[in-house]
Design a protein around this motif. Structure first.
Motif, PDB file in Angstrom:
ATOM      1  N   HIS A   1      -6.574   0.955  -6.744  1.00  0.00           N
ATOM      2  CA  HIS A   1      -5.141   0.888  -7.069  1.00  0.00           C
ATOM      3  C   HIS A   1      -4.461  -0.169  -6.208  1.00  0.00           C
ATOM      4  O   HIS A   1      -3.685  -0.979  -6.711  1.00  0.00           O
TER       5      HIS A   1
ATOM      6  N   ASP B   1      -7.654   4.954  -4.145  1.00  0.00           N
ATOM      7  CA  ASP B   1      -6.704   4.227  -3.305  1.00  0.00           C
ATOM      8  C   ASP B   1      -7.052   2.743  -3.222  1.00  0.00           C
ATOM      9  O   ASP B   1      -6.191   1.877  -3.325  1.00  0.00           O
TER      10      ASP B   1
ATOM     11  N   CYS C   1      -0.564   4.507  -2.274  1.00  0.00           N
ATOM     12  CA  CYS C   1      -2.001   4.521  -1.981  1.00  0.00           C
ATOM     13  C   CYS C   1      -2.368   5.558  -0.932  1.00  0.00           C
ATOM     14  O   CYS C   1      -3.476   6.104  -0.957  1.00  0.00           O
ATOM     15  N   ASP C   2      -1.447   5.867  -0.012  1.00  0.00           N
ATOM     16  CA  ASP C   2      -1.711   6.896   0.995  1.00  0.00           C
ATOM     17  C   ASP C   2      -1.969   8.261   0.367  1.00  0.00           C
ATOM     18  O   ASP C   2      -2.638   9.107   0.953  1.00  0.00           O
ATOM     19  N   ASP C   3      -1.400   8.475  -0.819  1.00  0.00           N
ATOM     20  CA  ASP C   3      -1.516   9.782  -1.472  1.00  0.00           C
ATOM     21  C   ASP C   3      -2.704   9.890  -2.413  1.00  0.00           C
ATOM     22  O   ASP C   3      -2.901  10.930  -3.031  1.00  0.00           O
ATOM     23  N   LEU C   4      -3.467   8.823  -2.537  1.00  0.00           N
ATOM     24  CA  LEU C   4      -4.593   8.811  -3.474  1.00  0.00           C
ATOM     25  C   LEU C   4      -5.908   9.038  -2.752  1.00  0.00           C
ATOM     26  O   LEU C   4      -6.104   8.579  -1.626  1.00  0.00           O
TER      27      LEU C   4
ATOM     28  N   ARG D   1      -3.012   3.521 -13.339  1.00  0.00           N
ATOM     29  CA  ARG D   1      -2.984   4.775 -12.584  1.00  0.00           C
ATOM     30  C   ARG D   1      -2.560   5.929 -13.490  1.00  0.00           C
ATOM     31  O   ARG D   1      -3.161   6.999 -13.479  1.00  0.00           O
TER      32      ARG D   1
ATOM     33  N   TRP E   1       0.844  -1.202   0.000  1.00  0.00           N
ATOM     34  CA  TRP E   1       0.000   0.000   0.000  1.00  0.00           C
ATOM     35  C   TRP E   1       0.876   1.247   0.000  1.00  0.00           C
ATOM     36  O   TRP E   1       0.691   2.152  -0.816  1.00  0.00           O
TER      37      TRP E   1
END
Length: 156
Positions: free
Chosen positions: A78, A75, A67-70, A94, A62
């Motif tokens: 992805h 998130d 994923c933390d930035d989506l 993406r 992750w």
């Protein structure tokens, strides 16, 4: 958005929460979606990973794949795509879906790209046809939970 990781794991567990040893699967023996072939480091002393080890593995996946930035639900989809079909394909989905600024549109485009990818896999490797319904169902499930549910909530 690490807050979304636990719910992403719950959804992932529905699709990867079992053991598999399908002779047609290039990954070979798999537990919780973690292939012995592709991730031998997770099979300590030849034993499959525990659920706790799988969670740690997936949290690292992750984070490593941004994923933390989506925004949600990008998130989720992805992350799931980083698991299946894998980070390489997920990066392409993406990249091509990122032209949309709205996360909902982005997620829909992402899912379409993922479904087309699976169709291409089956054309190139016909033995994979037996996986197609499951791959499509999984992608559509994430789309439904992440996007359609959001639309339904907005209508209320």
């Amino acid at each position: 958005m690490r807050d979304n990781f636990p719910s992403a794991m719950t959804n992932l567990n529905e699709w990867e929460g079992f053991k598999s040893l399908d002779p047609d699967d290039p990954g070979g023996e798999t537990v919780y979606g973690i292939s012995r072939h592709y991730h031998p480091e997770m099979w300590i002393d030849g034993k499959p990973p525990t659920w706790a080890q799988a969670e740690a593995f997936y949290l690292a996946l992750w984070i490593a794949n941004g994923c933390d930035d989506l925004a949600p639900p990008v998130d989720w989809i992805h992350f799931d795509s980083c698991v299946n079909p894998g980070p390489g394909a997920a990066k392409g989905f993406r990249m091509w879906s990122a032209e949309h600024k709205d996360p909902t549109r982005q997620s829909v485009e992402y899912a379409v790209l993922r479904l087309r990818y699976y169709l291409k896999v089956v054309r190139q490797r016909p033995v994979s046809l037996k996986y197609l319904a499951g791959w499509m169902d999984r992608t559509l499930d994430f789309l439904e939970r992440g996007v359609i549910t959001t639309w339904d909530m907005e209508a209320l």
